[in-house]
Scaffold this motif. Structure first.
Motif, short mmCIF file in Angstrom:
data_model
loop_
_atom_site.label_atom_id
_atom_site.label_comp_id
_atom_site.label_asym_id
_atom_site.label_seq_id
_atom_site.Cartn_x
_atom_site.Cartn_y
_atom_site.Cartn_z
N SER A 186 -7.79 3.70 -7.02
CA SER A 186 -7.01 3.39 -6.06
C SER A 186 -7.68 2.17 -4.98
O SER A 186 -8.83 2.79 -4.73
N VAL A 187 -7.25 1.11 -4.75
CA VAL A 187 -8.03 0.40 -4.10
C VAL A 187 -7.21 -0.08 -2.73
O VAL A 187 -5.93 -0.40 -2.80
N ARG A 188 -7.79 -0.14 -1.72
CA ARG A 188 -7.04 -0.57 -0.22
C ARG A 188 -7.78 -1.72 0.24
O ARG A 188 -8.94 -1.80 0.61
N PHE A 189 -7.04 -2.75 0.39
CA PHE A 189 -7.22 -3.91 1.11
C PHE A 189 -6.70 -3.99 2.54
O PHE A 189 -5.57 -3.55 2.60
N VAL A 190 -7.64 -3.93 3.37
CA VAL A 190 -6.97 -3.72 4.94
C VAL A 190 -7.61 -4.97 5.75
O VAL A 190 -8.88 -5.04 5.71
N GLU A 191 -6.89 -5.59 6.15
CA GLU A 191 -7.25 -6.96 7.07
C GLU A 191 -6.56 -7.01 8.36
O GLU A 191 -5.33 -7.01 8.21
N THR A 265 -2.85 -7.00 7.24
CA THR A 265 -2.46 -7.37 5.82
C THR A 265 -2.91 -6.02 4.93
O THR A 265 -4.13 -5.47 5.26
N LEU A 266 -2.24 -5.44 4.42
CA LEU A 266 -2.41 -3.90 3.73
C LEU A 266 -1.87 -4.17 2.30
O LEU A 266 -0.64 -4.43 2.01
N ALA A 267 -2.79 -3.82 1.41
CA ALA A 267 -2.30 -3.74 -0.04
C ALA A 267 -3.05 -2.52 -0.73
O ALA A 267 -4.54 -2.20 -0.55
N GLU A 268 -2.36 -1.71 -1.44
CA GLU A 268 -3.00 -0.54 -2.09
C GLU A 268 -2.46 -0.61 -3.68
O GLU A 268 -1.65 0.07 -3.87
N PRO A 269 -3.07 -1.37 -4.61
CA PRO A 269 -2.98 -1.35 -6.09
C PRO A 269 -3.60 -0.20 -6.48
O PRO A 269 -4.60 0.42 -6.02
#
Length: 484
Positions: A186-191, A265-269
């Motif tokens: 699980s990867v979390r992109f938080v900007e 910006t939030l993405a959780e692939p």
């Protein structure tokens, strides 16, 4: 005289007894009593595995008279005593040793396999990898066969590497790995991006008066127009003052703008892969980009243009390797990209789009459930500018009439966090975003204007998966899914 007569009767009795024994041996037993016989020794079949340059002793049950080796180039034989021989390995391969006794009677057949030094390999495995005691080493033709189980894929590679040094290129891998070998990452992109901008200017426009003599005209600012009735398009908030004297007029225009912006910006692939394999994930699209071909001429001077597709969106690629004690080594390639019109360019009348990209490539080691921040960014940009007329703009108080001031500040914070889990498939229902959506009926859609229907038709299983009021849905419904 009587003694001689007794000896004569004894001799006659002994002769008669021996004659009866001879008749019984030829004619067989005359009664039903069992008879004990000694069976002949049957030939034995055995197998010997030795290394080239080493020997192994073989013992038979009786004395041998002849030894025959099928292929002397593979192995040789040396007598030790009447019942023992020593087999000497010479080169890799297989052959047969045949041992004969008296009257060419077959005593034993020995299948000989000359392979790599398996005993030394077993000793090295026990010395270097003592925990891998479930690995079996055997020989097949001219190869080393590894079977059994290992504790981890890393240990399996170590066993294969060690075996390859004893017989390069001839190692048959029949090993398996214990336990679950699937990794979910699980990867979390938080900007977070904050922007602030302010513009303030005072523009002056003075039209010359009518009449004879020298005429003086003053004008400052980029947004002023000559006619006061016309709108000024490049200002956000403006105030104007017009003074008329004689045939001319004097216009003051005060414009100011303050901007504040906040972007999240939030993405959780999430992606699952087997240990040692590479998995890739992309949620986005592909945009066509025209590319002129150098050296290829079309009609006239127009070059030949081909189309190349550029991927954008949320992508993730990683290669997990499970090590010992639950430790995982992962090569990770996360990326988030989007089309940015502000960075697009026009080349030969063709618009080529630009992209904003957040990308990382790294290798980390984590255990199940641990998290690691693999990338982070703190950016703080500040910019100000002053536009003014020379000399006049430096005057106190009055200089503000001939000066325009602006500043801009951008702050960006970006974090990428990864969390691996060792997972196994389960026979259970998995909740998805579609489980909590009920399409509206015609009555609810056209008369009520509802974007989602009621939950009256939901099954008990679907109701159990919902963590909030089932009657809510559409734009007010829940977001996300559940991974078991």
């Amino acid at each position: 005289m009587s003694m001689n007569r007794g000896r004569k009767h004894f001799s006659l009795g002994l002769a008669f007894f021996l004659t009866l024994q001879a008749i019984a041996a030829v004619a067989g037993p005359v009664t039903a009593a069992p008879r004990t016989t000694l069976p002949e020794t049957s030939p034995t079949l055995s197998e010997v595995v030795i290394a080239a340059g080493k020997s192994s002793p073989v013992t038979v049950s009786s004395a041998y008279t002849d030894l025959m080796i099928a292929d002397p180039k593979v192995a040789d034989v040396a007598p030790v005593d009447k019942t023992s021989v020593s087999i000497i390995g010479k080169s890799m391969g297989s052959t047969v040793l045949t041992i004969y006794g008296q009257n060419k009677r077959l005593l034993a057949t020995v299948n000989i396999t000359v392979s790599a030094d398996l005993d030394s390999l077993k000793a090295r495995l026990h010395q270097i990898l003592p925990a891998e005691n479930a690995v079996a080493v055997s020989a097949a033709n001219q190869s080393i066969v590894l079977s059994g189980t290992t504790s981890s894929p890393a240990a399996l590679q170590q066993v294969l590497s060690l075996a390859d040094t004893f017989d390069p290129g001839k190692v048959v891998n029949l090993l398996s790995v214990q336990g679950t070998q699937q990794v979910m990452l699980s990867v979390r992109f938080v900007e977070m991006e904050r922007t602030a901008a302010k513009n303030m200017g005072l523009n002056v426009n003075q039209s010359p008066t009518t009449g004879s003599g020298p005429q003086v005209s003053v004008q400052t600012g980029d947004a002023l127009v000559n006619a006061a009735a016309q709108a000024v398009s490049s200002t956000f908030g403006a105030a104007s003052l017009m003074l008329k004297a004689g045939g001319g007029d004097l216009t003051f225009l005060f414009d100011a703008l303050e901007q504040n912006g906040l972007t999240k910006t939030l993405a959780e692939p999430t992606l699952v892969a087997m240990s040692g394999d590479t998995a890739n994930f992309l949620a986005g699209g592909e945009i066509p980009i025209p590319v002129p071909q150098s050296g290829a001429q079309g009609v006239g001077t127009v070059p030949v243009v081909t189309i190349q597709y550029k991927q954008f969106g949320i992508s993730l690629g990683f290669t997990p390797t499970i090590l010992r004690d639950g430790l995982m080594n992962m090569d990770i390639n996360p990326e988030v990209s989007a089309i940015d019109p502000s960075t697009s360019v026009i080349i030969s009348g063709i618009s080529v789009p630009g992209f904003t990209v957040r990308r990382a490539h790294t290798t980390v080691e984590l255990r199940d459930g641990e998290s690691f921040t693999i990338a982070g960014l703190l950016s703080d940009n500040y910019q100000n500018s002053i536009r003014q007329l020379p000399f006049v703009g430096d005057l106190p108080v009055l200089g503000a009439l001939f000066r325009s001031t602006s500043f801009q500040k951008n702050q960006t914070e970006l974090v990428m966090v990864v969390t691996p889990h060792i997972v196994s498939p389960r026979d259970a229902k998995v909740a998805t975003p579609a489980d909590q959506f009920v399409p509206p009926s015609d009555f609810e859609l056209f008369l009520k204007g509802a974007q989602t229907g009621t939950a009256a038709d939901l099954s008990p299983e679907d109701r159990a998966l919902m963590s909030i009021d089932p009657s809510k849905g559409g734009v007010d419904g829940p977001y996300g899914h559940v991974l078991y």
